[in-house]
Design a protein around this motif. Structure first.
Motif, PDB file in Angstrom:
ATOM      1  N   ILE A   1     119.973 -35.458  90.744  1.00 14.25           N
ATOM      2  CA  ILE A   1     120.477 -36.204  89.588  1.00 14.25           C
ATOM      3  C   ILE A   1     119.992 -35.499  88.333  1.00 14.25           C
ATOM      4  O   ILE A   1     118.786 -35.372  88.112  1.00 14.25           O
ATOM      5  CB  ILE A   1     120.002 -37.659  89.622  1.00 14.25           C
ATOM      6  CG1 ILE A   1     120.505 -38.352  90.902  1.00 14.25           C
ATOM      7  CG2 ILE A   1     120.491 -38.416  88.379  1.00 14.25           C
ATOM      8  CD1 ILE A   1     120.016 -39.772  91.054  1.00 14.25           C
ATOM      9  N   LEU A   2     120.947 -35.002  87.577  1.00 16.76           N
ATOM     10  CA  LEU A   2     120.648 -34.237  86.368  1.00 16.76           C
ATOM     11  C   LEU A   2     119.694 -33.086  86.682  1.00 16.76           C
ATOM     12  O   LEU A   2     118.766 -32.785  85.925  1.00 16.76           O
ATOM     13  CB  LEU A   2     120.068 -35.144  85.286  1.00 16.76           C
ATOM     14  CG  LEU A   2     121.000 -36.268  84.803  1.00 16.76           C
ATOM     15  CD1 LEU A   2     120.293 -37.144  83.783  1.00 16.76           C
ATOM     16  CD2 LEU A   2     122.280 -35.678  84.221  1.00 16.76           C
ATOM     17  N   GLY A   3     119.925 -32.431  87.850  1.00 14.74           N
ATOM     18  CA  GLY A   3     119.156 -31.252  88.229  1.00 14.74           C
ATOM     19  C   GLY A   3     117.879 -31.522  88.978  1.00 14.74           C
ATOM     20  O   GLY A   3     117.220 -30.571  89.411  1.00 14.74           O
ATOM     21  N   LYS A   4     117.488 -32.787  89.150  1.00 14.53           N
ATOM     22  CA  LYS A   4     116.240 -33.104  89.833  1.00 14.53           C
ATOM     23  C   LYS A   4     116.537 -33.664  91.219  1.00 14.53           C
ATOM     24  O   LYS A   4     117.302 -34.634  91.362  1.00 14.53           O
ATOM     25  CB  LYS A   4     115.454 -34.131  89.016  1.00 14.53           C
ATOM     26  CG  LYS A   4     114.096 -34.453  89.635  1.00 14.53           C
ATOM     27  CD  LYS A   4     113.322 -35.433  88.762  1.00 14.53           C
ATOM     28  CE  LYS A   4     111.964 -35.740  89.374  1.00 14.53           C
ATOM     29  NZ  LYS A   4     111.174 -36.690  88.536  1.00 14.53           N
ATOM     30  N   ALA A   5     115.949 -33.046  92.256  1.00 15.02           N
ATOM     31  CA  ALA A   5     116.193 -33.484  93.629  1.00 15.02           C
ATOM     32  C   ALA A   5     115.565 -34.849  93.874  1.00 15.02           C
ATOM     33  O   ALA A   5     114.411 -35.095  93.520  1.00 15.02           O
ATOM     34  CB  ALA A   5     115.623 -32.472  94.615  1.00 15.02           C
ATOM     35  N   ARG A   6     116.342 -35.726  94.488  1.00 18.54           N
ATOM     36  CA  ARG A   6     115.872 -37.080  94.777  1.00 18.54           C
ATOM     37  C   ARG A   6     115.294 -37.127  96.186  1.00 18.54           C
ATOM     38  O   ARG A   6     115.746 -36.422  97.083  1.00 18.54           O
ATOM     39  CB  ARG A   6     117.026 -38.072  94.645  1.00 18.54           C
ATOM     40  CG  ARG A   6     116.580 -39.533  94.601  1.00 18.54           C
ATOM     41  CD  ARG A   6     117.769 -40.444  94.346  1.00 18.54           C
ATOM     42  NE  ARG A   6     118.645 -40.516  95.515  1.00 18.54           N
ATOM     43  CZ  ARG A   6     119.731 -41.297  95.584  1.00 18.54           C
ATOM     44  NH1 ARG A   6     120.066 -42.025  94.522  1.00 18.54           N
ATOM     45  NH2 ARG A   6     120.476 -41.319  96.657  1.00 18.54           N
ATOM     46  N   ASP A   7     114.271 -37.916  96.387  1.00 16.12           N
ATOM     47  CA  ASP A   7     113.638 -38.046  97.702  1.00 16.12           C
ATOM     48  C   ASP A   7     114.632 -38.601  98.725  1.00 16.12           C
ATOM     49  O   ASP A   7     115.521 -39.392  98.383  1.00 16.12           O
ATOM     50  CB  ASP A   7     112.418 -38.977  97.621  1.00 16.12           C
ATOM     51  CG  ASP A   7     111.292 -38.371  96.798  1.00 16.12           C
ATOM     52  OD1 ASP A   7     111.283 -37.132  96.663  1.00 16.12           O
ATOM     53  OD2 ASP A   7     110.448 -39.130  96.289  1.00 16.12           O
ATOM     54  N   GLY A   8     114.422 -38.214  99.965  1.00 16.76           N
ATOM     55  CA  GLY A   8     115.253 -38.739 101.042  1.00 16.76           C
ATOM     56  C   GLY A   8     116.426 -37.840 101.353  1.00 16.76           C
ATOM     57  O   GLY A   8     117.358 -37.728 100.545  1.00 16.76           O
TER      58      GLY A   8
END
Length: 281
Positions: free
Chosen positions: A42-49
Motif C-alpha cells: 500500500i503506497l509502496g509499503k509491504a503489508r504483513d500477511g
C-alpha cells in the motif's frame, strides 16, 4: 436544445462514473493461483500477511500485489574453492529450491525480486557452502568421496538459505574440475597403479605355472615309482608287455598278424608281421 445538451452530459458523466466503479471494483480484489503467493503493498509499503491461493480483497487504486512463484525453481550456480591440500577445485551445481510461501513478505521487503534473491543470496551462499565442504577433504577425497562432498554441501547450503525463506529440495554436481597439473598427476598415478597391478598379475601367473610344472613332475615321478613297484611284483612281465603293445599302437603302425610272446628270458613281446613275410615269398 438545452434539454438535449444536458442529457448528453448526464450520459457522459454516467459512463465515466460507471467506468470508475468498474475500475474500483476490479482493483478491490486479487486472485492468487495455485503455486503462487502474493504480497500487498500500500503506497509502496509491504503489508504483513502473505496472500496464498484464493481470492483476496485489497484496497483499490492505492495498492499493488507482487506475485511470487513458489513452485520448484532450478538454477545452475558456479562455485570455486581450495581443498585441504590446497588444490584449486571448481564446480557447477544445479540447485532445486522453492520459496517458503509464508515468508514471501520478508523476501519482498529484503530482496524485492526473485532475481535479486538468486544473485545476492543464493549464489554467494552456494559459494560459501562449497568452501565448507571442500576444505575438510583433500582433492583426491573430493573425487573418491564425491557423494560425501555433495552431502556436506547440501547440509551447509540448506542451513544457510533457510533463514532467507529458501527451501533447498535437491542439488546436483554438474561439473567438478581441478587444475591441469593435478589432473595430470592423478592420471599418472592411475597409470602407475595399473602397471603395478599388471606386474602382480604376471608374477602370480608365473608362480601358478611353476607350481603346475612341479605338480606334473611329481605326478610323473609317482607314476614311474608305481610302475617300477608293479614290475617288481608278480605279473610285472605282463604289464611290461601291455605297455609295449600300447606304445606300438600309439605310433600308428599297422597291427601285426602274429604276436609272439617271449619266453622266460624276455619280458618284451616279439611283433611279427605275417603279411609282409608272405609278400616277401
Amino acid at each position: 436544445m438545452k434539454n438535449q445538451y444536458g442529457q448528453s452530459w448526464q450520459a457522459i458523466l454516467g459512463g465515466v462514473l460507471l467506468a470508475l466503479l468498474i475500475l474500483v471494483l476490479s482493483s478491490s480484489f486479487v486472485i492468487i493461483n495455485p503455486g503462487e503467493a502474493g504480497v500487498i503493498s500500500i503506497l509502496g509499503k509491504a503489508r504483513d500477511g502473505a496472500l496464498l491461493e484464493g481470492i483476496h480483497i485489497k484496497p483499490p487504486l492505492v495498492s499493488k500485489v507482487d506475485i511470487y512463484d513458489v513452485t520448484v525453481q532450478k538454477y545452475e550456480v558456479p562455485a570455486q574453492s581450495a581443498t585441504r591440500d590446497l588444490q584449486d577445485l571448481k564446480a557447477r551445481f544445479a540447485i532445486n529450491f522453492r520459496l517458503d510461501p509464508t515468508r514471501v513478505v520478508e523476501i519482498r521487503r529484503t530482496q524485492g525480486t526473485l532475481e535479486n534473491l538468486v544473485s545476492k543470496i543464493i549464489s554467494p551462499q552456494t559459494q560459501e557452502a562449497f568452501k565448507i565442504a571442500a576444505a575438510i577433504r583433500t582433492a583426491e577425497e573430493s573425487i573418491t568421496k564425491r557423494s560425501e562432498l555433495k552431502s556436506d554441501f547440501d547440509i551447509a547450503l540448506s542451513s544457510r538459505l533457510e533463514k532467507y525463506g529458501v527451501i533447498i529440495l535437491d542439488t546436483s554436481v554438474i561439473d567438478l574440475n581441478f587444475s591441469t597439473e593435478f589432473a595430470k598427476a592423478v592420471e599418472d598415478k592411475q597409470i602407475a597403479e595399473q602397471r603395478a597391478q599388471r606386474a602382480v598379475y604376471i608374477a602370480r601367473e608365473a608362480e601358478q605355472e611353476a607350481q603346475a610344472e612341479i605338480n606334473r613332475a611329481q605326478g610323473k615321478a609317482e607314476a614311474q615309482r608305481l610302475l617300477a613297484e608293479t614290475l617288481k611284483a608278480q605279473g610285472g612281465q605282463l604289464v611290461l608287455q601291455k605297455e609295449a603293445i600300447e606304445a606300438w599302437r600309439e605310433g600308428g603302425a599297422q597291427m601285426p598278424n602274429v604276436l609272439v610272446m617271449g619266453g622266460e628270458s624276455s619280458s618284451v613281446p616279439f611283433l611279427f608281421n605275417l603279411q609282409r613275410f608272405q609278400e616277401a615269398k
